[in-house]
Scaffold this motif. Structure first.
Motif, PDB file in Angstrom:
ATOM      1  N   SER A 120      97.275  35.293  58.674  1.00  0.00           N
ATOM      2  CA  SER A 120      96.145  34.573  58.090  1.00  0.00           C
ATOM      3  C   SER A 120      95.973  34.886  56.611  1.00  0.00           C
ATOM      4  O   SER A 120      95.395  34.096  55.861  1.00  0.00           O
ATOM      5  N   LEU A 121      96.485  36.040  56.189  1.00  0.00           N
ATOM      6  CA  LEU A 121      96.414  36.441  54.784  1.00  0.00           C
ATOM      7  C   LEU A 121      97.615  35.972  53.976  1.00  0.00           C
ATOM      8  O   LEU A 121      97.755  36.306  52.800  1.00  0.00           O
ATOM      9  N   GLY A 122      98.506  35.198  54.615  1.00  0.00           N
ATOM     10  CA  GLY A 122      99.671  34.668  53.926  1.00  0.00           C
ATOM     11  C   GLY A 122     100.866  35.589  53.929  1.00  0.00           C
ATOM     12  O   GLY A 122     101.854  35.320  53.234  1.00  0.00           O
ATOM     13  N   PHE A 123     100.823  36.661  54.733  1.00  0.00           N
ATOM     14  CA  PHE A 123     101.952  37.593  54.809  1.00  0.00           C
ATOM     15  C   PHE A 123     102.797  37.215  56.019  1.00  0.00           C
ATOM     16  O   PHE A 123     102.334  37.300  57.161  1.00  0.00           O
ATOM     17  N   ASP A 124     104.030  36.796  55.792  1.00  0.00           N
ATOM     18  CA  ASP A 124     104.854  36.245  56.869  1.00  0.00           C
ATOM     19  C   ASP A 124     105.935  37.175  57.394  1.00  0.00           C
ATOM     20  O   ASP A 124     106.463  36.937  58.489  1.00  0.00           O
ATOM     21  N   ASN A 125     106.265  38.231  56.657  1.00  0.00           N
ATOM     22  CA  ASN A 125     107.373  39.087  57.090  1.00  0.00           C
ATOM     23  C   ASN A 125     106.861  40.164  58.056  1.00  0.00           C
ATOM     24  O   ASN A 125     106.941  41.360  57.796  1.00  0.00           O
ATOM     25  N   VAL A 126     106.323  39.675  59.176  1.00  0.00           N
ATOM     26  CA  VAL A 126     105.682  40.562  60.144  1.00  0.00           C
ATOM     27  C   VAL A 126     106.118  40.158  61.544  1.00  0.00           C
ATOM     28  O   VAL A 126     106.244  38.972  61.853  1.00  0.00           O
ATOM     29  N   ALA A 127     106.361  41.160  62.378  1.00  0.00           N
ATOM     30  CA  ALA A 127     106.847  40.913  63.737  1.00  0.00           C
ATOM     31  C   ALA A 127     106.118  41.810  64.729  1.00  0.00           C
ATOM     32  O   ALA A 127     105.583  42.868  64.374  1.00  0.00           O
ATOM     33  N   VAL A 128     106.127  41.381  65.980  1.00  0.00           N
ATOM     34  CA  VAL A 128     105.594  42.156  67.099  1.00  0.00           C
ATOM     35  C   VAL A 128     106.776  42.700  67.897  1.00  0.00           C
ATOM     36  O   VAL A 128     107.758  41.990  68.134  1.00  0.00           O
ATOM     37  N   LEU A 129     106.671  43.964  68.293  1.00  0.00           N
ATOM     38  CA  LEU A 129     107.716  44.570  69.126  1.00  0.00           C
ATOM     39  C   LEU A 129     107.509  44.120  70.570  1.00  0.00           C
ATOM     40  O   LEU A 129     106.497  44.455  71.199  1.00  0.00           O
ATOM     41  N   ASP A 130     108.467  43.385  71.109  1.00  0.00           N
ATOM     42  CA  ASP A 130     108.367  42.862  72.466  1.00  0.00           C
ATOM     43  C   ASP A 130     108.388  44.018  73.476  1.00  0.00           C
ATOM     44  O   ASP A 130     109.322  44.810  73.514  1.00  0.00           O
ATOM     45  N   GLY A 131     107.327  44.121  74.272  1.00  0.00           N
ATOM     46  CA  GLY A 131     107.221  45.222  75.223  1.00  0.00           C
ATOM     47  C   GLY A 131     106.517  46.441  74.684  1.00  0.00           C
ATOM     48  O   GLY A 131     106.170  47.350  75.450  1.00  0.00           O
ATOM     49  N   GLY A 132     106.316  46.485  73.357  1.00  0.00           N
ATOM     50  CA  GLY A 132     105.581  47.577  72.746  1.00  0.00           C
ATOM     51  C   GLY A 132     106.151  48.957  73.000  1.00  0.00           C
ATOM     52  O   GLY A 132     107.333  49.134  73.324  1.00  0.00           O
ATOM     53  N   PHE A 133     105.278  49.950  72.861  1.00  0.00           N
ATOM     54  CA  PHE A 133     105.711  51.341  73.029  1.00  0.00           C
ATOM     55  C   PHE A 133     106.067  51.639  74.480  1.00  0.00           C
ATOM     56  O   PHE A 133     106.882  52.528  74.755  1.00  0.00           O
ATOM     57  N   ASP A 134     105.465  50.906  75.410  1.00  0.00           N
ATOM     58  CA  ASP A 134     105.783  51.117  76.830  1.00  0.00           C
ATOM     59  C   ASP A 134     107.271  50.889  77.093  1.00  0.00           C
ATOM     60  O   ASP A 134     107.924  51.693  77.763  1.00  0.00           O
ATOM     61  N   LYS A 135     107.804  49.808  76.576  1.00  0.00           N
ATOM     62  CA  LYS A 135     109.222  49.497  76.776  1.00  0.00           C
ATOM     63  C   LYS A 135     110.098  50.491  76.016  1.00  0.00           C
ATOM     64  O   LYS A 135     111.131  50.943  76.525  1.00  0.00           O
ATOM     65  N   TRP A 136     109.693  50.841  74.805  1.00  0.00           N
ATOM     66  CA  TRP A 136     110.448  51.797  73.994  1.00  0.00           C
ATOM     67  C   TRP A 136     110.620  53.118  74.741  1.00  0.00           C
ATOM     68  O   TRP A 136     111.721  53.670  74.840  1.00  0.00           O
ATOM     69  N   ARG A 137     109.530  53.640  75.300  1.00  0.00           N
ATOM     70  CA  ARG A 137     109.592  54.914  76.014  1.00  0.00           C
ATOM     71  C   ARG A 137     110.351  54.789  77.334  1.00  0.00           C
ATOM     72  O   ARG A 137     111.099  55.693  77.713  1.00  0.00           O
ATOM     73  N   ALA A 138     110.153  53.662  78.023  1.00  0.00           N
ATOM     74  CA  ALA A 138     110.828  53.469  79.308  1.00  0.00           C
ATOM     75  C   ALA A 138     112.341  53.475  79.147  1.00  0.00           C
ATOM     76  O   ALA A 138     113.070  53.857  80.079  1.00  0.00           O
ATOM     77  N   GLU A 139     112.819  53.091  77.981  1.00  0.00           N
ATOM     78  CA  GLU A 139     114.252  53.068  77.705  1.00  0.00           C
ATOM     79  C   GLU A 139     114.774  54.404  77.190  1.00  0.00           C
ATOM     80  O   GLU A 139     115.960  54.527  76.867  1.00  0.00           O
ATOM     81  N   GLY A 140     113.896  55.393  77.092  1.00  0.00           N
ATOM     82  CA  GLY A 140     114.318  56.725  76.677  1.00  0.00           C
ATOM     83  C   GLY A 140     114.641  56.833  75.201  1.00  0.00           C
ATOM     84  O   GLY A 140     115.410  57.716  74.784  1.00  0.00           O
TER      85      GLY A 140
END
Length: 292
Positions: A120-140
């Motif tokens: 909304s502020l015009g900043f486009d180089n931004v992404a969401v991590l799919d699965g978040g920290f839960d997925k990151w930790r689950a994968e070790g």
């Protein structure tokens, strides 16, 4: 997919950790339920403590309820003025050449909220991590502990996009318009007015449609459903790309799950009602609709 860079998986983020322009942020907030009669639906608790227990290497922490919300209102998580956001994002090292990746714990909704704010502020180089920290930790995958080391401050200059956030009068004016879909991201029971609401009066904004944000995320992996599945969920409610879409929920957070996927599906006229039911249900001058 409208913006292939808006969603990154854990493999992509792991491979990019050494990128000097990368800025990773844990956006987690927790909602502690309060007893009936407290006058508030929940107590918002910063996720800083769990961040310090473990986070993605190099990540910083963004406190939504703190420096990224309007402190002049009793409503939770309201979008503050542009100057406050420019200063806050700049303090956390987001410059116009930064690549930002956002994640949260338990639900991606806190990450999608910050994604919506930055967009909304015009900043486009931004992404969401799919699965978040839960997925990151689950994968070790590797984690760090301790306070955030932070990133060097950077100049952040906003170019706000009009209409991405709307207020109650905008929503009131939109009720009944054939070219507008008002979408409630809360649960079907809350939408119907069948469950007691912690926000105030039970029910929904009249004429609103229900696409429960939680159903847009896979329960086990915490990742988004496919775009085909998301498209089917919105289409089942008669939501089409030729309409303006206004999304709301309880406090302007889970509605950003809907908005993220609508954006990825190619919808171009999207708005978030920031006050959502936390504001609407308490204002007796505003209409409420329930089933039956």
């Amino acid at each position: 997919m409208r913006d292939p860079q808006a969603l990154v998986d854990t493999d992509e983020l792991s491979a990019a950790l050494a990128d000097p322009n990368l800025r990773i942020f844990d956006c987690t907030t927790y909602l502690d339920r309060l007893p009936p009669g407290s006058g508030q639906p929940y107590l918002a608790v910063s996720g800083r403590a769990t961040f310090q227990e473990a986070h993605i290497p190099g990540a910083d922490f963004l406190d939504l309820e703190g420096e990224f919300s309007d402190q002049a209102t009793a409503l939770h998580f309201m979008m503050p003025d542009v100057a406050q956001l420019e200063a806050a994002f700049g303090r956390h090292g987001i410059g116009m050449d930064s690549r930002v990746v956002l994640y949260s714990i338990g639900s991606m909704t806190w990450a999608t909220r910050f994604w919506w704010m930055l967009k909304s502020l015009g900043f486009d180089n931004v992404a969401v991590l799919d699965g978040g920290f839960d997925k990151w930790r689950a994968e070790g995958r590797p984690t760090q502990s301790g306070p955030a080391q932070g990133y060097p401050p950077a100049p952040f200059k906003a170019s706000p996009r009009p209409g991405w956030f709307v207020n109650k009068l905008d929503v009131l004016d939109a009720i009944g318009k054939a070219d507008t879909a008002i979408v409630n991201a809360l649960s079907p029971a809350l939408h119907a007015g069948l469950d007691p609401s912690s926000y105030g009066r039970s029910g929904r904004i009249p004429g609103s449609l229900n696409v429960y944000g939680a159903t847009l995320v896979n329960n086990e992996s915490k990742t988004f459903v496919t775009l085909d599945e998301a498209n089917a969920a919105f289409a089942a409610q008669g939501i089409t790309k030729d309409k303006r879409v206004i999304c709301y929920c309880g406090g302007g957070i889970s509605a950003t799950l809907d908005l993220f996927l609508l954006y990825q599906l190619g919808y171009t006229d999207l708005s978030l009602y920031d006050g959502s039911m936390g504001e609407w249900a308490k204002d007796m001058s505003l209409p409420i609709e329930i089933d039956g």
